[in-house]
Scaffold this active site. Structure first.
Site, PDB file in Angstrom:
ATOM      1  N   GLN A 169     -73.772 -33.481  39.564  1.00  0.00           N
ATOM      2  CA  GLN A 169     -73.010 -32.605  38.687  1.00  0.00           C
ATOM      3  C   GLN A 169     -72.206 -33.423  37.683  1.00  0.00           C
ATOM      4  OE1 GLN A 169     -73.127 -29.172  38.616  1.00  0.00           O
ATOM      5  NE2 GLN A 169     -71.902 -29.337  36.777  1.00  0.00           N
ATOM      6  N   LYS A 181     -74.986 -22.729  42.276  1.00  0.00           N
ATOM      7  CA  LYS A 181     -76.288 -23.358  42.497  1.00  0.00           C
ATOM      8  C   LYS A 181     -76.666 -23.324  43.971  1.00  0.00           C
ATOM      9  CE  LYS A 181     -75.785 -26.376  38.479  1.00  0.00           C
ATOM     10  NZ  LYS A 181     -75.363 -27.690  37.981  1.00  0.00           N
ATOM     11  N   ASP A 236     -83.062 -31.908  37.156  1.00  0.00           N
ATOM     12  CA  ASP A 236     -82.269 -31.611  35.959  1.00  0.00           C
ATOM     13  C   ASP A 236     -83.038 -31.973  34.690  1.00  0.00           C
ATOM     14  OD1 ASP A 236     -79.871 -30.271  36.010  1.00  0.00           O
ATOM     15  OD2 ASP A 236     -78.674 -32.013  36.548  1.00  0.00           O
TER      16      ASP A 236
END
Length: 290
Positions: free
Chosen positions: A97, A53, A120
């Site tokens: 995460q 990422k 997200d």
């Protein structure tokens, strides 16, 4: 190039170039999109995902900030970190995460993220907006799958889409996004009886169950489009999906490989969401393509 393959890497590369151009436009106005990633603990898979990422965000010209916290970190310390990022005008996207250590309440952590920076697409505010079709940040994997279907000119309207899996991250939002595009949607899961009865009716079959090579050719009808979200290891330690690719490929009209199918698109759409967040703040000529 194999016309049956839905090449997520190639499609993702095209979209990332489009993102890069829009990032440069923002930079010309003095604004660089910023993505902050918080990772807790030393899980190797999580660190690999985060590394990818970070690399991808830098490649499109974004600011990338990595915050690494020990597995013993307290929940309050994570919440305080998120609060600082919420107030940081140079950060337009915040990602924590997952999974988190067991002593951390993931729901509290997700709720702490400013919905305007929830790239997200996990915050209940953004999930609710997605459910009723309002513009918002979409969960990255379902968003990426929609783009794969669109970029391969796969007809969704009027088609029967069957989803195997009902997670909050993939299965549930996937069905809603397809429904909004006029598909007829069926959800299947671990308690579904006679799974093949349902999957053989699918024009579009999306598989997200976490079981290596579970779906065989007897599960699909001739000419189905098959999207494999799974990421597993086979008996030889080789990466594979939830679909037995070799068995299913010839019966399908199009199919995503693993790796190289859905995976690259997930990160691509994370970048897209971060871009959209930055444009909302920095660009008076805002884009309306969430």
């Amino acid at each position: 190039m194999d016309k049956k393959l839905i090449d997520g890497k190639a499609i993702g590369t095209i979209i990332r170039e489009e993102i890069k151009e829009r990032v440069q436009k923002l930079q010309s106005k003095g604004c660089t999109p910023g993505l902050a990633v918080i990772i807790v603990g030393d899980d190797p898979a999580s660190h690999t995902y985060v590394k990818n990422k970070q690399k991808s965000s830098v490649e499109v010209g974004m600011k990338s900030e990595l915050i690494q916290l020990a597995a013993t970190v307290s929940e309050q310390e994570i919440l305080d970190c998120i609060a600082q990022l919420n107030d940081d005008d140079s950060i337009h996207g915040i990602l924590v995460q997952l999974p988190l250590p067991k002593h951390i309440d993931e729901n509290r952590v997700i709720l702490a993220i400013d919905p305007a920076k929830d790239v997200d697409g996990f915050h209940p505010v953004n999930v609710g907006k997605m459910m009723i079709g309002q513009s918002t940040y979409l969960s990255c994997t379902p968003y990426g799958i929609i783009k794969l279907l669109e970029r391969t000119n796969t007809q969704i309207k009027g088609k029967h889409a069957v989803i195997i899996g009902r997670s909050n991250i993939v299965g549930k939002p996937m069905g809603q996004l397809l429904l909004q595009r006029d598909a007829t949607v069926t959800y299947c899961h671990s308690r579904t009886k006679d799974l093949a009865h349902h999957t053989k009716q699918a024009d579009i079959l999306i598989v997200a169950i976490g079981m290596a090579k579970f779906i065989k050719k007897e599960h699909i009808k001739e000419g189905a489009v098959v999207i494999d979200v799974g990421m597993n290891r086979d008996e030889n330690g080789k990466l594979c999906g939830d679909v037995d690719f070799a068995d299913v490929k010839e019966k399908s009209s199009m199919i995503t490989p693993v790796p190289g199918g859905v995976g690259p698109m997930t990160i691509t759409m994370l970048l897209k969401n971060t871009l959209l967040s930055a444009e909302q703040v920095c660009d008076t000529d805002k884009h309306e393509d969430k």
